[in-house]
Design a protein around this motif. Structure first.
Motif, mmCIF file in Angstrom:
data_model
loop_
_atom_site.group_PDB
_atom_site.id
_atom_site.type_symbol
_atom_site.label_atom_id
_atom_site.label_comp_id
_atom_site.label_asym_id
_atom_site.label_seq_id
_atom_site.Cartn_x
_atom_site.Cartn_y
_atom_site.Cartn_z
ATOM 1 N N HIS A 73 0.831 -1.214 0.000
ATOM 2 C CA HIS A 73 0.000 0.000 0.000
ATOM 3 C C HIS A 73 0.869 1.269 0.000
ATOM 4 C CE1 HIS A 73 -3.587 2.411 1.417
ATOM 5 N NE2 HIS A 73 -2.629 3.133 1.978
ATOM 6 N N HIS B 282 1.524 4.423 -2.814
ATOM 7 C CA HIS B 282 1.500 5.889 -2.699
ATOM 8 C C HIS B 282 2.728 6.493 -3.361
ATOM 9 C CE1 HIS B 282 -2.036 6.288 -0.334
ATOM 10 N NE2 HIS B 282 -1.560 5.785 0.782
ATOM 11 N N HIS C 84 -5.692 7.129 -2.381
ATOM 12 C CA HIS C 84 -6.584 6.118 -1.821
ATOM 13 C C HIS C 84 -7.728 5.815 -2.779
ATOM 14 C CE1 HIS C 84 -5.032 6.846 2.484
ATOM 15 N NE2 HIS C 84 -4.438 5.819 1.926
HETATM 16 ZN ZN LIG Z 1 -2.600 5.139 2.482
#
Ligand SMILES: [Zn+2]
Length: 153
Positions: free
Chosen positions: A95, A99, A105
């Protein structure tokens, strides 16, 4: 692209899962990576100071710098106050690296880029993939099919 990664954590389990997370991204994107413990590295995994997590010391488990912010140095920090399982460390690493690759998100709870609890998150969905493909050269053939998280032990 070939990314240098600095593993500046004292948590050996985290370092191991982070490498597996880089390998996951390597299958999705035209990306190679290597360990680079110098200042030339593109991504640095570090143990966070507690003050970084003051907003929610018990619930924020990790943070990543977004590449479009000023002073970008490729930091990914984990909160030392939160104990995570191996699979959580893996999933959260995927995750946070997402980014760093420019993904925001995703509101889809099945997406690895979902913003809250990642428990049900196990793929990159077509919107994640379309965004990635607009910024990066892809290694996967189709951006329509979700990419499942590879299981690790
Ligand atoms: Zn995040």
């Amino acid at each position: 692209m070939n990314l240098g990664v600095r593993l500046g954590t004292t948590n050996a389990v985290l370092a191991e899962q982070f490498k597996l997370a880089m390998n996951f991204w390597q299958r999705v994107l035209d990306l190679d990576w290597h360990i680079d413990n110098t200042d030339n590295c593109a991504i640095q995994l570090v143990d966070g100071e507690r003050s970084l997590f003051n907003a929610a010391p018990d619930t924020i488990v990790a943070r990543a710098q977004f590449p479009d912010r000023s002073g970008f140095e490729g930091w990914i920090v984990f909160n030392p106050a939160v104990t995570l399982s191996r699979v959580e460390l893996y999933r959260i690493s995927v995750h946070e690296i997402g980014h760093m690759l420019g993904l925001p998100h995703n509101t889809n709870t099945a997406s690895l880029m979902y913003g809250l609890d990642l428990e049900d998150s196990e793929d990159l969905d077509s919107s994640d993939l379309a965004l990635l493909a607009s910024r990066h050269k892809m290694r996967i053939d189709s951006v329509q099919e979700p990419v499942k998280l590879t299981k690790v032990r």
